[in-house]
Design an enzyme around this catalytic site. Structure first.
Site, PDB file in Angstrom:
ATOM      1  CG  HIS A   1      -6.739  -4.942   1.935  1.00  0.00           C
ATOM      2  ND1 HIS A   1      -6.857  -3.575   2.107  1.00  0.00           N
ATOM      3  CD2 HIS A   1      -5.915  -5.377   2.929  1.00  0.00           C
ATOM      4  CE1 HIS A   1      -6.134  -3.205   3.142  1.00  0.00           C
ATOM      5  NE2 HIS A   1      -5.551  -4.277   3.672  1.00  0.00           N
TER       6      HIS A   1
ATOM      7  CG  HIS B   1      -0.181  -6.221   5.603  1.00  0.00           C
ATOM      8  ND1 HIS B   1      -1.002  -5.391   6.326  1.00  0.00           N
ATOM      9  CD2 HIS B   1       0.359  -7.101   6.496  1.00  0.00           C
ATOM     10  CE1 HIS B   1      -0.987  -5.749   7.600  1.00  0.00           C
ATOM     11  NE2 HIS B   1      -0.163  -6.776   7.726  1.00  0.00           N
TER      12      HIS B   1
END
Length: 296
Positions: A261, A219
């Site tokens: 993440h 992303h």
């Protein structure tokens, strides 16, 4: 009176000694060892003299010592001792490597510890029970806005609806950038194979096999690349340009807040997205390079 008694005892003893010597019998003085042997509670019921017991005990004590000496002289023992000596010579080097690591190793481990700690602190939307758990649905919408599948289908739709050569060129190169991003991120994730944070919930939209790994953030790479692409190739007003940059930052930040993440995954992904845009500029598709593709 007492003097007469002593004199009589001396005469009797002097008379007995020659008589015993003439009879050929030897006189043996009583021994304490014989007395102890004659005792029924003693360990030697035979009652014989044990003058060699001291020698026997010395021999028994010295036997293990001699056995150890003979064992130490054997080739097998020498081989084992050489192996143990060589292992002892190798251990200090290994211990020195562990006790005195390099400065680079200390720095990397410290950065990794800080990364894990900061990622856990910033994962405020990782679960419903987190401090910002109520904002989790909104963060998931931001997550979907940076997903690759909506961007690819949206780019294909724009390419189908485009009726100008310039617009088709821009949209086609955007599609190339999105496909390149998916390929490169998948390769890096497959090589590094870093697991996602422990606070992450695997409830992501449209995941693939490589999405179980976290380094780098796809992303973040996509948000950085698309935002730079739009700012350089689309004519946008200043407020829209600010919104595009803000969108890229929020998408990257949402990856840590949702616990998807670590911080380093997002930072490297953002940097990688900028580098991917430079690669797209180098591989730019135009009507002069691929006229047949644009004539279609």
């Amino acid at each position: 009176m007492s003097g007469c008694r002593i004199l009589c005892l001396r005469r009797v003893s002097a008379a007995l000694v020659p008589r015993l010597q003439c009879s050929g019998q030897s006189v043996e003085m009583p021994s304490p060892r014989v007395t102890r042997a004659a005792n029924p509670n003693s360990s030697n019921p035979s009652g014989r003299l044990e003058f060699m017991s001291l020698m026997t005990n010395r021999t028994g004590v010295s036997e293990p010592t001699s056995t150890r000496l003979r064992t130490s002289d054997s080739p097998v023992h020498r081989k084992d001792s050489n192996c143990s000596t060589s292992s002892q010579q190798q251990l200090p080097e290994e211990d020195c490597m562990k006790l005195n690591p390099s400065f680079l190793g200390i720095a990397l481990r410290s950065l990794l510890a800080i990364d894990l700690w900061l990622s856990k602190k910033m994962g405020v939307c990782a679960r419903n029970g987190s401090s910002w758990g109520s904002a989790r649905p909104m963060m998931k919408l931001v997550e979907i806005s940076g997903h690759g599948i909506p961007w690819i289908f949206g780019t294909l739709y724009c390419l189908y609806k485009s009726d100008s050569s310039a617009g088709r060129e821009v949209v086609l190169n955007l599609l190339l950038a999105l496909l390149l991003d998916i390929i490169l991120v998948g390769i890096v994730k497959g090589i590094v194979k870093r697991r996602r944070p422990t606070q992450n919930r695997m409830d992501m939209f449209a995941t693939f096999s490589v999405d179980k790994y976290s380094f780098p953030s796809g992303h973040a790479t996509r948000a950085a690349m698309v935002s730079r692409f739009m700012l350089n190739h689309l004519v946008l007003a200043v407020p829209v340009r600010i919104l595009v940059m803000l969108w890229a930052v929020v998408v990257s930040l949402s990856r840590v807040m949702l616990g998807r993440h670590n911080v380093t995954d997002v930072l490297f992904g953002f940097f990688m997205g900028h580098m991917q845009y430079s690669l797209v500029e180098y591989l730019w598709l135009s009507p002069t390079t691929l006229p047949a593709l644009f004539n279609m």
